[in-house]
Design a protein around this motif. Sequence first.
Motif, PDB file in Angstrom:
ATOM      1  N   ILE A   1      64.383  10.440 -12.492  1.00 55.55           N
ATOM      2  CA  ILE A   1      64.366   9.911 -13.852  1.00 55.55           C
ATOM      3  C   ILE A   1      62.911   9.600 -14.203  1.00 55.55           C
ATOM      4  CG2 ILE A   1      65.124   8.036 -15.362  1.00 55.55           C
ATOM      5  CD1 ILE A   1      67.628   7.783 -13.635  1.00 55.55           C
TER       6      ILE A   1
ATOM      7  N   GLY B   1      68.851  10.178 -11.136  1.00 55.73           N
ATOM      8  CA  GLY B   1      70.209  10.539 -11.479  1.00 55.73           C
ATOM      9  C   GLY B   1      70.590  11.715 -10.600  1.00 55.73           C
TER      10      GLY B   1
ATOM     11  N   LEU C   1      67.473  13.591 -19.469  1.00 59.01           N
ATOM     12  CA  LEU C   1      67.972  13.610 -18.098  1.00 59.01           C
ATOM     13  C   LEU C   1      69.127  14.589 -17.950  1.00 59.01           C
ATOM     14  CD1 LEU C   1      67.962  12.517 -15.225  1.00 59.01           C
ATOM     15  CD2 LEU C   1      69.352  10.578 -16.016  1.00 59.01           C
ATOM     16  N   ALA C   2      70.018  14.623 -18.942  1.00 61.65           N
ATOM     17  CA  ALA C   2      71.167  15.527 -18.878  1.00 61.65           C
ATOM     18  C   ALA C   2      70.729  16.972 -18.763  1.00 61.65           C
ATOM     19  CB  ALA C   2      72.043  15.336 -20.108  1.00 61.65           C
TER      20      ALA C   2
ATOM     21  N   THR D   1      77.079   8.803 -18.050  1.00 66.12           N
ATOM     22  CA  THR D   1      76.457   8.592 -16.745  1.00 66.12           C
ATOM     23  C   THR D   1      74.936   8.498 -16.831  1.00 66.12           C
ATOM     24  OG1 THR D   1      76.427  10.977 -16.347  1.00 66.12           O
ATOM     25  CG2 THR D   1      78.339   9.757 -15.581  1.00 66.12           C
ATOM     26  N   HIS D   2      74.321   9.349 -17.655  1.00 63.50           N
ATOM     27  CA  HIS D   2      72.858   9.375 -17.699  1.00 63.50           C
ATOM     28  C   HIS D   2      72.303   8.098 -18.326  1.00 63.50           C
ATOM     29  CE1 HIS D   2      73.416  13.443 -16.470  1.00 63.50           C
ATOM     30  NE2 HIS D   2      74.000  13.784 -17.607  1.00 63.50           N
ATOM     31  N   GLN D   3      72.911   7.652 -19.402  1.00 60.43           N
ATOM     32  CA  GLN D   3      72.454   6.422 -20.040  1.00 60.43           C
ATOM     33  C   GLN D   3      72.641   5.230 -19.110  1.00 60.43           C
ATOM     34  OE1 GLN D   3      70.895   6.369 -23.034  1.00 60.43           O
ATOM     35  NE2 GLN D   3      70.455   4.197 -22.576  1.00 60.43           N
TER      36      GLN D   3
ATOM     37  N   ALA E   1      68.821   9.868 -22.448  1.00 59.17           N
ATOM     38  CA  ALA E   1      69.991  10.419 -21.769  1.00 59.17           C
ATOM     39  C   ALA E   1      70.028  11.938 -21.911  1.00 59.17           C
ATOM     40  CB  ALA E   1      71.265   9.791 -22.325  1.00 59.17           C
TER      41      ALA E   1
ATOM     42  N   VAL F   1      69.581  17.545 -15.188  1.00 62.49           N
ATOM     43  CA  VAL F   1      70.722  17.484 -14.266  1.00 62.49           C
ATOM     44  C   VAL F   1      71.557  18.758 -14.363  1.00 62.49           C
ATOM     45  CG1 VAL F   1      72.906  16.296 -13.799  1.00 62.49           C
ATOM     46  CG2 VAL F   1      70.822  14.967 -14.156  1.00 62.49           C
TER      47      VAL F   1
ATOM     48  N   ASP G   1      62.440   8.767 -20.330  1.00 58.90           N
ATOM     49  CA  ASP G   1      63.586   9.679 -20.427  1.00 58.90           C
ATOM     50  C   ASP G   1      64.665   9.117 -21.347  1.00 58.90           C
ATOM     51  OD1 ASP G   1      63.161  12.029 -19.060  1.00 58.90           O
ATOM     52  OD2 ASP G   1      64.100  11.384 -17.191  1.00 58.90           O
TER      53      ASP G   1
ATOM     54  N   SER H   1      76.581  12.503 -11.931  1.00 62.02           N
ATOM     55  CA  SER H   1      75.989  11.282 -11.383  1.00 62.02           C
ATOM     56  C   SER H   1      76.031  11.389  -9.874  1.00 62.02           C
ATOM     57  CB  SER H   1      76.739  10.029 -11.842  1.00 62.02           C
ATOM     58  OG  SER H   1      77.907   9.803 -11.060  1.00 62.02           O
TER      59      SER H   1
END
Length: 321
Positions: free
Chosen positions: A159, A135, A168-169, A123-125, A165, A172, A163, A113
């Motif tokens: 983001i 993010g 995005l993860a 963190t992503h959610q 979680a 990231v 998306d 994050s």
Amino acid sequence: MADKARVAVFISGRGTNMAALLYASQLPGAAYEIVLVAANDPASAGLALAASEGVTTFALSHRGMDRAAHDAAMSAAAREAGAQYIALAGYMRILGDAFVLEWQGRLLNIHPSLLPRYPGLDTHQRAIEAGDSHGGASVHLVTGELDAGEVLGQLRVAILPGDTADDLAARVLFAEHQLYPAALQDYVSRAQDAGHLLARVRELALALPRTHERESHGAPGWRVGGETSGRYFAYFNDRHHGSEHVALLVKTGGMDELLDLVEAQPQAYFKPAYYGASGWIGVILDREGLDWDDVAAWLERSWRSVAPAAVARTLPASNGN
């Protein structure tokens, strides 16, 4: 070229960030080397990868072990490997206060994050639900407070509409693989970087009352008192006058003390060629294990030795040198 910093990496699973650190360490100009990959799960896939690249590995399951005992064993493995720093890379264990204190300033972590937003899990959610545009990932120093240490570097990741979680993860993680080696490289290089060392000394010196900076013989120096009547209490030495060190020059109580310190701790002190005859000592800054509290104490002691009595009284007495 200075010796490379020796880093142990702690993992719990696949070790993808460990792999990023490992392969970056093999690039020309790398300032660090990986001397150990350690895991709290002997089945961690990252252990096999590290071993295949010739890196020493260590595994000890935490199951059934007291937390402090497991921390102590992991720390001992890092010390035995000669590590100066530990990089946590997906290490899914909360480290106890004793471990964090032992490695204070030498313990890094990567968090998914943009700290200080979203410490901890999910963190992503949390970023998606908050409607954030980005993010990202942060590399930070580990302290006793969760994900609250100094942030050493960050990368933002957009983001996208729709998306999840997991979506995005995945992106990231790509950012983490770029960020962690760069942040680690920068951080371990600080110990040898004259610009960084000067900035730290300047901050400490100028925090003392009635202090100003003035160049002397081509080097930064700090004086206490008026602009015209002030007296020098410290100089910054970037390998000047034949010295091999980046150092802080400060006043001692006299030649006997200077020579005693140099003889007893040659890794920490030296007699400066230009100033030593006047009782000034060189406090070596570009060395392993430098204690900045000790540097601050030397600055204060030297400041007190030349400060006007009325000015010296404005600074409460300390327990320094």
